[in-house]
Write a protein that holds these residues in place. Structure first.
Motif, PDB file in Angstrom:
ATOM      1  N   ALA A 145       0.820  -1.215   0.000  1.00 55.26           N
ATOM      2  CA  ALA A 145       0.000   0.000   0.000  1.00 55.26           C
ATOM      3  C   ALA A 145       0.852   1.262   0.000  1.00 55.26           C
ATOM      4  CB  ALA A 145      -0.941  -0.002   1.200  1.00 55.26           C
ATOM      5  N   ALA A 146       1.981   1.233   0.731  1.00 52.09           N
ATOM      6  CA  ALA A 146       2.841   2.415   0.800  1.00 52.09           C
ATOM      7  C   ALA A 146       3.440   2.719  -0.578  1.00 52.09           C
ATOM      8  CB  ALA A 146       3.949   2.193   1.825  1.00 52.09           C
ATOM      9  N   ARG A 147       3.872   1.663  -1.280  1.00 52.17           N
ATOM     10  CA  ARG A 147       4.432   1.871  -2.625  1.00 52.17           C
ATOM     11  C   ARG A 147       3.337   2.353  -3.580  1.00 52.17           C
ATOM     12  NH1 ARG A 147       8.727   1.093  -5.677  1.00 52.17           N
ATOM     13  NH2 ARG A 147       8.498   0.480  -7.845  1.00 52.17           N
ATOM     14  N   PHE A 148       2.142   1.818  -3.433  1.00 50.80           N
ATOM     15  CA  PHE A 148       1.003   2.224  -4.259  1.00 50.80           C
ATOM     16  C   PHE A 148       0.773   3.730  -4.125  1.00 50.80           C
ATOM     17  CE2 PHE A 148      -3.776   2.578  -4.507  1.00 50.80           C
ATOM     18  CZ  PHE A 148      -3.860   2.467  -5.878  1.00 50.80           C
ATOM     19  N   ASP A 149       0.719   4.221  -2.862  1.00 52.96           N
ATOM     20  CA  ASP A 149       0.487   5.644  -2.627  1.00 52.96           C
ATOM     21  C   ASP A 149       1.648   6.484  -3.141  1.00 52.96           C
ATOM     22  OD1 ASP A 149      -1.981   5.252  -1.450  1.00 52.96           O
ATOM     23  OD2 ASP A 149      -1.141   4.981   0.553  1.00 52.96           O
ATOM     24  N   GLN A 150       2.881   5.967  -2.988  1.00 55.95           N
ATOM     25  CA  GLN A 150       4.060   6.701  -3.450  1.00 55.95           C
ATOM     26  C   GLN A 150       4.030   6.882  -4.968  1.00 55.95           C
ATOM     27  OE1 GLN A 150       7.725   4.600  -2.885  1.00 55.95           O
ATOM     28  NE2 GLN A 150       9.006   6.303  -3.499  1.00 55.95           N
TER      29      GLN A 150
END
Length: 618
Positions: free
Chosen positions: A133-138
């Motif tokens: 999820a963190a990479r998705f948002d980034q």
């Protein structure tokens, strides 16, 4: 005069004229207001579906961001024409709306659940093979999307892809079309060729010709616009000698530095997962039984290899290695902290299952001395003061430069020297501040170049800022004939040699076509294909456009090359493919042709949608 107008405006004729003008202005003004407010939030309307200004602004920003990423960080975004960007972005939005409407009319759809599943499977958003999820948002932040915007955009892209695939999939290739294509594709040609070279040495130029060209093309011989800058450079490093560190601050920093050091504990564990095959109670009971076996003398490492379901550590006897506090699950961490070296815990529940934990070793932290850290700590403490002073000095420099008519006073206020750059143009120089894109933009801005103002503070890097001022503006001017004579001579020599060669090639071609044999050193080429190696593509294109020889009489053509040379072609024969295609080749060619036809069908479909659509741009 004003009094005469005022006096005459009191008459009934003047009042009537003024009344008509007011009425016309009111009507036209009211119509403009209605039109502007009626579509104030809209950019276009496609078959009744609105494209909002917000959507257009977002598309423009996206297009600008993509161009900046494509051309690199030094790309000057101010060079982008906002009107062209908006037109391009609006055209794309209209095309997208038309295609989505076409997909909807064709009964196509894509569920939200399918979109979510697609996102989870995209490698772009995965870390170690799993969605993150963190990479998705980034990644979305870099592209300027919110989560909902990205989901909607992805859904639209999938629908358009489905529409394109459906049209491409509906195309087909008949056996006759396949055979005709293969016959042309596999065709070979026998020909001769001869290359004619331009003879620059034979060109004679008169001084009058050179001067006439110079006078007729003055725009080609203008010097480059350049500026020379005065500038003040403020460096952060200059402030380090102006600050000091107190002993008490140094001691406090040292204590804070070593406070973060902690012991590390080396743990081993046996893990049993709770699942449909092993209940919570069964897992705990099994570990209690294992602990009793350990108490009776069995080796923990052997039991870990036998029982543990943590495949990574089981192979090494459950050894997890050294780790500092805060690494493990809180309940695991708490149980490990309570153990002494060599002790085994009672069964411990964590989010991963049930553990039996053994403390293998404890490693005390290595505490560095104050002397070993003094240099680093002093620099860090000074850097905090320097950063503050640098920011204050930058602000003071900018304020002083804004108020000053030159750079002398701002430089004196900061104890700096005014420096002078080399001359450079709008493309920038090769080194120093003249190669910095922000400096170049500031130097050629209207405020600095035309109004003669000092620039604001420009950050060259995190430790350096400059303020610039144009010292000299060298405007474009016609260069002296002597400076450009050699270039003119080269240009005219090349043009005249090329024209003489063209005339020669045309004459030879006319003679060859008329049946007059010319003694030329022809180079024969047998069975040339459309992708023949060693022959210029432009020559091959011309060769395969030539008509077939008739009655054993060759056909001729001339081709101009980019370097000014000419190639004469003599086509002697055309051979069709004789061998039968394999089934695999037929499938490959059929797929290629179907794809090309599908692309043509999709393009025609888009044009048809646009031709039939009711499109209004605001």
């Amino acid at each position: 005069m004003l009094q005469n107008i005022r006096d005459n405006s009191q008459g009934w004729i003047a009042k009537t004229i003024i009344g008509v003008i007011v009425m016309l202005m009111a009507l036209t003004g009211f119509d403009a207001i209605v039109r502007s407010t009626g579509h104030s939030g809209e950019a276009a309307e496609v078959n009744g579906e609105k494209i909002t200004q917000n959507s257009l602004n977002g598309a423009v920003d996206m297009q600008r961001r993509q161009l900046i990423q494509q051309f690199g960080k030094d790309f000057d975004a101010s060079l982008l024409d906002d009107k062209l960007l908006r037109k391009s972005a609006l055209d794309n939005l209209i095309q997208q709306t038309l295609l989505l409407q076409g997909a909807k009319d064709s009964g196509m759809g894509y569920s939200d659940a399918a979109v979510d599943k697609l996102i989870l499977s995209m490698p772009l958003f995965q870390v170690d093979g799993a969605f993150n999820a963190a990479r998705f948002d980034q990644m979305l932040q870099q592209q300027g999307f919110t989560r909902m915007q990205f989901r909607e955009r992805l859904k639209q892209d999938v629908l358009i892809s489905q529409l394109q695939a459906a049209l491409a999939g509906s195309s087909f290739v008949t056996d006759a079309e396949l055979q005709a294509f293969v016959r042309l594709e596999k065709q070979t040609r026998d020909f001769d060729m001869v290359t004619l070279k331009a003879d620059s040495a034979a060109v004679q130029l008169k001084d009058e010709e050179l001067k006439a060209y110079y006078e007729q093309h003055p725009d080609q011989f203008m010097s480059q616009e350049q500026v020379v800058l005065d500038y003040i450079e403020l460096k952060k490093s200059a402030f380090f000698d102006q600050v000091s560190v107190k002993d008490e601050d140094l001691q406090a920093a040292y204590k804070q530095e070593i406070a973060g050091l902690s012991e590390q504990r080396r743990a081993a564990h046996i893990l049993l997962e709770v699942n449909d095959k092993l209940t919570d109670e069964q897992a705990k009971a099994k570990l209690e039984e294992a602990k009793q076996r350990i108490a009776k003398g069995e080796d923990f490492a052997k039991l870990a290899k036998e029982l543990s379901q943590d495949a990574g550590s089981a192979a090494v006897g459950g050894d997890l290695g050294f780790a500092a506090a805060g690494v493990y699950d809180p309940d695991f961490e708490k149980a490990l902290a309570a153990l002494k070296k060599g002790e085994v815990s009672a069964p411990v529940r964590s989010q991963f299952g049930w553990h039996l934990i053994k403390l293998l070793d404890v490693q005390a932290p290595e505490v560095p001395t104050l002397a070993s850290l003094k240099g680093k700590l002093e620099h860090d403490l000074k850097a905090q003061q320097v950063e503050k002073r640098f920011v204050e000095a930058t602000k003071a420099l900018e304020d002083s430069a804004y108020e000053a008519s030159d750079l002398a006073q701002p430089a004196q206020d900061q104890g700096l020297k005014v420096q002078t750059s080399a001359a450079f143009g709008r493309e920038g120089g090769s080194e120093g501040i003249t190669a910095n894109r922000q400096v170049i933009q500031a130097a050629f801005s209207s405020e600095v170049l035309e109004d003669g103002a000092n620039s604001g503070a420009i950050e060259l890097d995190p430790d350096t800022v400059v303020v610039v001022r144009v010292k000299e503006h060298k405007k474009p001017e016609l260069m002296a004939f002597d400076q450009v004579e050699a270039g003119i001579r080269a240009t005219l020599t090349r043009e005249k040699a090329s024209q003489a060669l063209k005339d020669k090639a045309d004459a030879l071609l006319a003679a060859l076509r008329g049946g007059n044999a010319e003694k030329l050193q022809w180079k024969p080429v047998e069975a040339a294909t459309r992708s023949q190696e060693g022959i210029e593509p432009v020559v091959l294109q011309a060769l395969f456009r030539m008509p077939k020889p008739s009655d054993n009489a060759p056909t001729f053509a001339a081709v101009s090359l980019n370097d000014g040379d000419f190639v004469l072609l003599r086509l002697k024969g055309v051979s069709e493919a004789q061998s039968e295609l394999s089934e695999q080749d037929k499938v490959s060619y059929r797929r290629f042709l179907a794809s090309r036809i599908g692309q043509q069908d999709f393009s025609a479909f888009r044009k048809q949608l646009e031709a039939k659509a009711d499109i209004e741009r605001f």
